[in-house]
Write a protein that holds these residues in place. Structure first.
Motif, PDB file in Angstrom:
ATOM      1  N   HIS B  68       0.825  -1.213   0.000  1.00  0.00           N
ATOM      2  CA  HIS B  68       0.000   0.000   0.000  1.00  0.00           C
ATOM      3  C   HIS B  68       0.858   1.261   0.000  1.00  0.00           C
ATOM      4  CE1 HIS B  68      -3.501  -2.413   0.531  1.00  0.00           C
ATOM      5  NE2 HIS B  68      -3.033  -2.945   1.651  1.00  0.00           N
ATOM      6  N   GLY B  69       1.935   1.216   0.719  1.00  0.00           N
ATOM      7  CA  GLY B  69       2.725   2.434   0.790  1.00  0.00           C
ATOM      8  C   GLY B  69       3.717   2.423   1.932  1.00  0.00           C
ATOM      9  N   VAL B  70       4.124   3.623   2.312  1.00  0.00           N
ATOM     10  CA  VAL B  70       5.130   3.809   3.355  1.00  0.00           C
ATOM     11  C   VAL B  70       4.422   4.287   4.613  1.00  0.00           C
ATOM     12  CG1 VAL B  70       7.218   5.049   4.017  1.00  0.00           C
ATOM     13  CG2 VAL B  70       6.819   4.466   1.616  1.00  0.00           C
ATOM     14  N   THR B  71       4.638   3.568   5.716  1.00  0.00           N
ATOM     15  CA  THR B  71       4.051   3.975   6.993  1.00  0.00           C
ATOM     16  C   THR B  71       5.175   4.362   7.944  1.00  0.00           C
ATOM     17  OG1 THR B  71       2.179   2.499   6.703  1.00  0.00           O
ATOM     18  CG2 THR B  71       2.629   3.246   8.947  1.00  0.00           C
ATOM     19  N   GLN B  89      12.435   4.428  -2.456  1.00  0.00           N
ATOM     20  CA  GLN B  89      12.045   3.711  -3.669  1.00  0.00           C
ATOM     21  C   GLN B  89      10.534   3.580  -3.771  1.00  0.00           C
ATOM     22  OE1 GLN B  89      14.221   0.178  -4.500  1.00  0.00           O
ATOM     23  NE2 GLN B  89      16.169   1.273  -4.536  1.00  0.00           N
ATOM     24  N   ALA B  90       9.888   3.381  -2.643  1.00  0.00           N
ATOM     25  CA  ALA B  90       8.435   3.205  -2.679  1.00  0.00           C
ATOM     26  C   ALA B  90       7.719   4.520  -2.974  1.00  0.00           C
ATOM     27  CB  ALA B  90       7.943   2.626  -1.357  1.00  0.00           C
ATOM     28  N   GLN B  91       8.235   5.627  -2.421  1.00  0.00           N
ATOM     29  CA  GLN B  91       7.596   6.930  -2.663  1.00  0.00           C
ATOM     30  C   GLN B  91       8.680   8.012  -2.639  1.00  0.00           C
ATOM     31  OE1 GLN B  91       6.064   9.469  -3.963  1.00  0.00           O
ATOM     32  NE2 GLN B  91       4.198   8.293  -3.603  1.00  0.00           N
ATOM     33  N   PRO B  92       9.273   8.279  -3.811  1.00  0.00           N
ATOM     34  CA  PRO B  92      10.433   9.185  -3.852  1.00  0.00           C
ATOM     35  C   PRO B  92      10.131  10.616  -3.409  1.00  0.00           C
ATOM     36  CG  PRO B  92      10.184   7.982  -5.920  1.00  0.00           C
ATOM     37  CD  PRO B  92       8.949   7.716  -5.119  1.00  0.00           C
ATOM     38  N   LEU B  93       8.873  11.024  -3.461  1.00  0.00           N
ATOM     39  CA  LEU B  93       8.582  12.403  -3.076  1.00  0.00           C
ATOM     40  C   LEU B  93       8.923  12.662  -1.607  1.00  0.00           C
ATOM     41  CD1 LEU B  93       7.531  15.130  -4.074  1.00  0.00           C
ATOM     42  CD2 LEU B  93       5.226  14.405  -3.418  1.00  0.00           C
ATOM     43  N   LEU B  94       8.906  11.616  -0.783  1.00  0.00           N
ATOM     44  CA  LEU B  94       9.218  11.809   0.637  1.00  0.00           C
ATOM     45  C   LEU B  94      10.611  12.395   0.807  1.00  0.00           C
ATOM     46  CD1 LEU B  94       7.789   8.593   2.327  1.00  0.00           C
ATOM     47  CD2 LEU B  94       6.936  10.928   2.557  1.00  0.00           C
ATOM     48  N   ARG B  95      11.616  11.739   0.210  1.00  0.00           N
ATOM     49  CA  ARG B  95      12.985  12.226   0.390  1.00  0.00           C
ATOM     50  C   ARG B  95      13.163  13.606  -0.241  1.00  0.00           C
ATOM     51  NH1 ARG B  95      17.803   8.326  -1.197  1.00  0.00           N
ATOM     52  NH2 ARG B  95      17.282   7.464   0.844  1.00  0.00           N
ATOM     53  N   ARG B 174       2.299   4.205  -2.117  1.00  0.00           N
ATOM     54  CA  ARG B 174       3.437   3.883  -2.968  1.00  0.00           C
ATOM     55  C   ARG B 174       3.282   4.607  -4.305  1.00  0.00           C
ATOM     56  NH1 ARG B 174       6.906  -0.534  -3.832  1.00  0.00           N
ATOM     57  NH2 ARG B 174       6.723  -1.433  -1.770  1.00  0.00           N
ATOM     58  N   ARG B 175       4.386   4.930  -4.945  1.00  0.00           N
ATOM     59  CA  ARG B 175       4.297   5.530  -6.275  1.00  0.00           C
ATOM     60  C   ARG B 175       3.953   4.444  -7.301  1.00  0.00           C
ATOM     61  NH1 ARG B 175       9.179   8.590  -9.397  1.00  0.00           N
ATOM     62  NH2 ARG B 175      10.225   6.585  -9.127  1.00  0.00           N
ATOM     63  N   ALA B 176       2.987   4.722  -8.157  1.00  0.00           N
ATOM     64  CA  ALA B 176       2.603   3.774  -9.204  1.00  0.00           C
ATOM     65  C   ALA B 176       3.592   3.861 -10.365  1.00  0.00           C
ATOM     66  CB  ALA B 176       1.201   4.082  -9.685  1.00  0.00           C
ATOM     67  N   ALA B 303       9.005  -4.975 -10.234  1.00  0.00           N
ATOM     68  CA  ALA B 303       9.698  -4.956  -8.938  1.00  0.00           C
ATOM     69  C   ALA B 303      10.213  -3.541  -8.670  1.00  0.00           C
ATOM     70  CB  ALA B 303      10.840  -5.955  -8.943  1.00  0.00           C
ATOM     71  N   GLU B 304      11.437  -3.424  -8.264  1.00  0.00           N
ATOM     72  CA  GLU B 304      11.857  -2.083  -7.873  1.00  0.00           C
ATOM     73  C   GLU B 304      12.825  -1.462  -8.873  1.00  0.00           C
ATOM     74  OE1 GLU B 304      10.564   0.049  -5.762  1.00  0.00           O
ATOM     75  OE2 GLU B 304       9.134  -1.559  -5.826  1.00  0.00           O
ATOM     76  N   PRO B 305      12.934  -0.144  -8.838  1.00  0.00           N
ATOM     77  CA  PRO B 305      13.786   0.548  -9.807  1.00  0.00           C
ATOM     78  C   PRO B 305      15.244   0.117  -9.728  1.00  0.00           C
ATOM     79  CG  PRO B 305      12.464   2.107  -8.558  1.00  0.00           C
ATOM     80  CD  PRO B 305      12.199   0.768  -7.989  1.00  0.00           C
ATOM     81  N   ARG B 306      16.037   0.809 -10.510  1.00  0.00           N
ATOM     82  CA  ARG B 306      17.442   0.436 -10.642  1.00  0.00           C
ATOM     83  C   ARG B 306      18.146   0.277  -9.306  1.00  0.00           C
ATOM     84  NH1 ARG B 306      18.119   5.608 -14.228  1.00  0.00           N
ATOM     85  NH2 ARG B 306      17.158   6.274 -12.314  1.00  0.00           N
ATOM     86  N   ALA B 307      19.136  -0.629  -9.335  1.00  0.00           N
ATOM     87  CA  ALA B 307      19.871  -0.904  -8.102  1.00  0.00           C
ATOM     88  C   ALA B 307      20.620   0.334  -7.624  1.00  0.00           C
ATOM     89  CB  ALA B 307      20.844  -2.055  -8.323  1.00  0.00           C
TER      90      ALA B 307
END
Lengths: 212, 360
Positions: B68-71, B89-95, B174-176, B303-307
């Protein structure tokens, strides 16, 4: 306070002043200490008035200037934005706690001396604690990173150039003391070309920053 | 500049916190990081008779990431959330947003949940929560409830917590795969409160923009996103010269209310709103392209973006993403439509629009 328990003393203080007092036990510059303070006391005031260490300076008192920065469990924080109560059970280091027991200055303090980073000196304790913690995380900052590292501290002499130079110089001193090349482990050629007799012990600052 | 007298409480469980809150209600404030609260006490803008310090509750610290996202829980410091690569990685806007929150020294102590609860219109994280359509988990003796961002922000410095409730966690989606986001602001000194700022999120379908929203800092209504979908639908994210970016900025200037204070006049703020809106929406669109491209380049696309994205903080800094993205978007736009055609990611995107209803 002979014969009285802490609770009794706190109760008496409440009687006298009409406000809650707390016993705060902390490790202060490596020494365990307990202070009894009104619960509204700011950490900056507790350090200056109850722990009697006035190196921590109080400037703006709302988190803007950074003069009161201390290390809480090694992390730099604003002591004016903490209650003394929040120090309970924690490890606190102020600018007085940075030098070695034998009096050897912390690399950041030494660098401030060499680069004239002190200037009027009011902001210095906050800068020194901030930079000391920063170099634990990044031991060879670039000039840009040095600027970012001190961006939360204000100097009213507007003397950031010397302070920035001191960040880079402090990184050099740390490397020198660790027996490494002051310009950084990645620079073997520069390390070979260093001549102590020519260079002396006050090297031009900012070497690495200029190269990256 | 000293707080008025107060009674300090240090409960040892969340149940005990709720007990004190139930007993004292509006006479008590919860203290987590205190980076906004303590100065308010010192200036006596607030004078609660009681403070409830939750720093002794280790179970209130922690970041978790699921589908669902980042808690993040109530004691997670800004610096910890900023440094968390999985959350990034899950939601880059946070950082990206947290890099704009005050200075590192403040971020070491201040909590992200606290910043949201404080509901300061000049703060970044309420705008981020509103934009992404996150939720706040509130706990009291009466139980636990989730409050949607749309219901959470009532007004400046006023949030939707009842007086016996404590915010124990915040979840952002999470970012789609087809989403992109960006944030930027103008401040007198980097890390100071923004004169004006914008966070934006867009979705792309078939290589063009399908939705676009933005949320404002120090302007407009706290935590309430504005919809730019009408103006920007169908824009090619890579086309910096499209006049519709500026049209979006003009729309924002005409719609978003700004105020005059000692730092800036209302008309100057409105100019910033216009310029930042165009810039940040475009940057969000390019971010969506990069996001889609990064996923299609990988065999296990979903899965997840680049390593290497774990090393991203410096790439995220102000200037660099724009530079490298300038060379990137065109060749990638073909790949983007492929990814949108991919039924798995398309259905994922549809599912998400339900969960992010707050962003409309």
């Amino acid at each position: 306070m002979a014969g009285k328990t802490t609770e009794q003393t706190l109760a008496e203080l409440y009687e006298e002043t009409g406000e809650q007092h707390l016993a705060v036990t902390l490790t202060f510059n490596k020494v365990p200490q307990t202070i009894l303070v009104p619960s509204r006391t700011l950490a900056s005031d507790a350090i200056r008035h109850y722990l009697r260490k006035t190196g921590t300076h109080v400037g703006c008192e709302h988190g803007v200037c950074g003069a009161c920065t201390i290390l809480l469990n090694g992390e730099p924080v604003r002591s004016c934005l903490l209650l003394a109560a929040s120090l309970h059970g924690q490890d606190v280091t102020t600018v007085e706690g940075l030098a070695d027991p034998d009096g050897t200055l912390h690399p950041v303090q030494q660098a401030f001396v060499e680069c004239h980073g002190l200037q009027c000196g009011f902001c210095t304790p906050g800068f020194v604690t901030t930079i000391a913690a920063y170099l634990e995380k990044n031991d060879s900052p670039t000039r840009a990173e040095a600027t970012e590292a001190i961006s939360g501290n204000l100097c009213r002499c507007t003397g950031y150039q010397n302070i920035k130079a001191a960040v880079l110089r402090a990184a050099e001193i740390r490397r020198e003391r660790a027996g490494l090349s002051p310009l950084g482990g990645d620079d073997e050629l520069a390390a070979l070309s260093l001549d102590d007799k020519v260079r002396g012990n006050t090297a031009p600052v900012g070497g690495k920053g200029d190269r990256t | 500049m000293k707080p008025s007298a107060l009674t300090y409480h240090r409960p040892e469980s969340i149940a005990a916190v709720c007990d004190v809150l139930a007993r004292l209600g509006h006479e008590a404030k919860v203290l987590a990081g205190g980076q906004s609260l303590i100065p308010m006490l010192s200036m006596r803008l607030a004078a609660p008779a009681n403070l409830i310090d939750i720093n002794m509750l280790p179970e209130q610290d922690g970041i978790s990431i699921d589908r669902h996202g980042v808690t993040f829980r109530a004691l997670v410091r800004h610096s910890a959330l900023l440094a968390d690569d999985d959350a990034h990685q899950a939601q880059p806007l946070l950082r990206r947003a947290l890099q704009l929150v005050a200075h590192p020294t403040i971020r070491n102590r201040g909590t992200t949940v606290g910043s949201i609860v404080h509901s300061d219109p000049a703060a970044e994280m309420p705008a981020v929560l509103g934009l992404l359509g996150g939720t706040v988990r509130a706990q009291s003796q009466r139980g636990i409830r989730e409050i949607a961002a749309t219901d959470f922000f009532l007004g400046p410095l006023e949030c939707g917590l009842a007086e016996d409730e404590i915010a124990v966690a915040v979840t952002v989606p999470r970012r789609a795969p087809n989403e992109g986001s960006a944030i930027d602001e103008i401040a007198r000194r980097h890390g100071d409160y923004a004169v004006a700022g914008v966070a934006a999120q867009v979705r792309i379908v078939d290589g063009v923009l399908s939705t676009a929203t933005a949320c404002y800092v120090s302007a407009g209504e706290l935590g309430t996103p504005m919809d730019f979908t009408e103006v920007l639908r169908g824009v090619d994210p890579a086309d910096a010269d499209d006049s519709r970016w500026n049209a979006a900025g003009d729309l924002a200037r005409d719609t978003i209310e700004t105020e005059t204070d000692i730092h800036a006049s209302s008309s100057y703020r409105s100019q910033l709103v216009a310029a930042l809106t165009a810039r940040v929406l475009h940057e969000a669109a390019r971010d969506a392209l990069r996001n889609a491209a990064a996923r299609t380049q990988r065999p296990d696309g979903d899965a997840e973006p680049r390593a290497d994205s774990g090393a991203e903080p410096r790439e995220d800094s102000d200037t660099e993403p724009r530079e490298d993205s300038d060379t990137e978007p065109r060749p990638d736009s073909g790949a983007v439509s492929q990814s949108a055609d991919d039924s798995a990611s398309a259905s994922n995107a549809t599912g998400r629009s339900g969960t992010t209803g707050g962003t409309r």
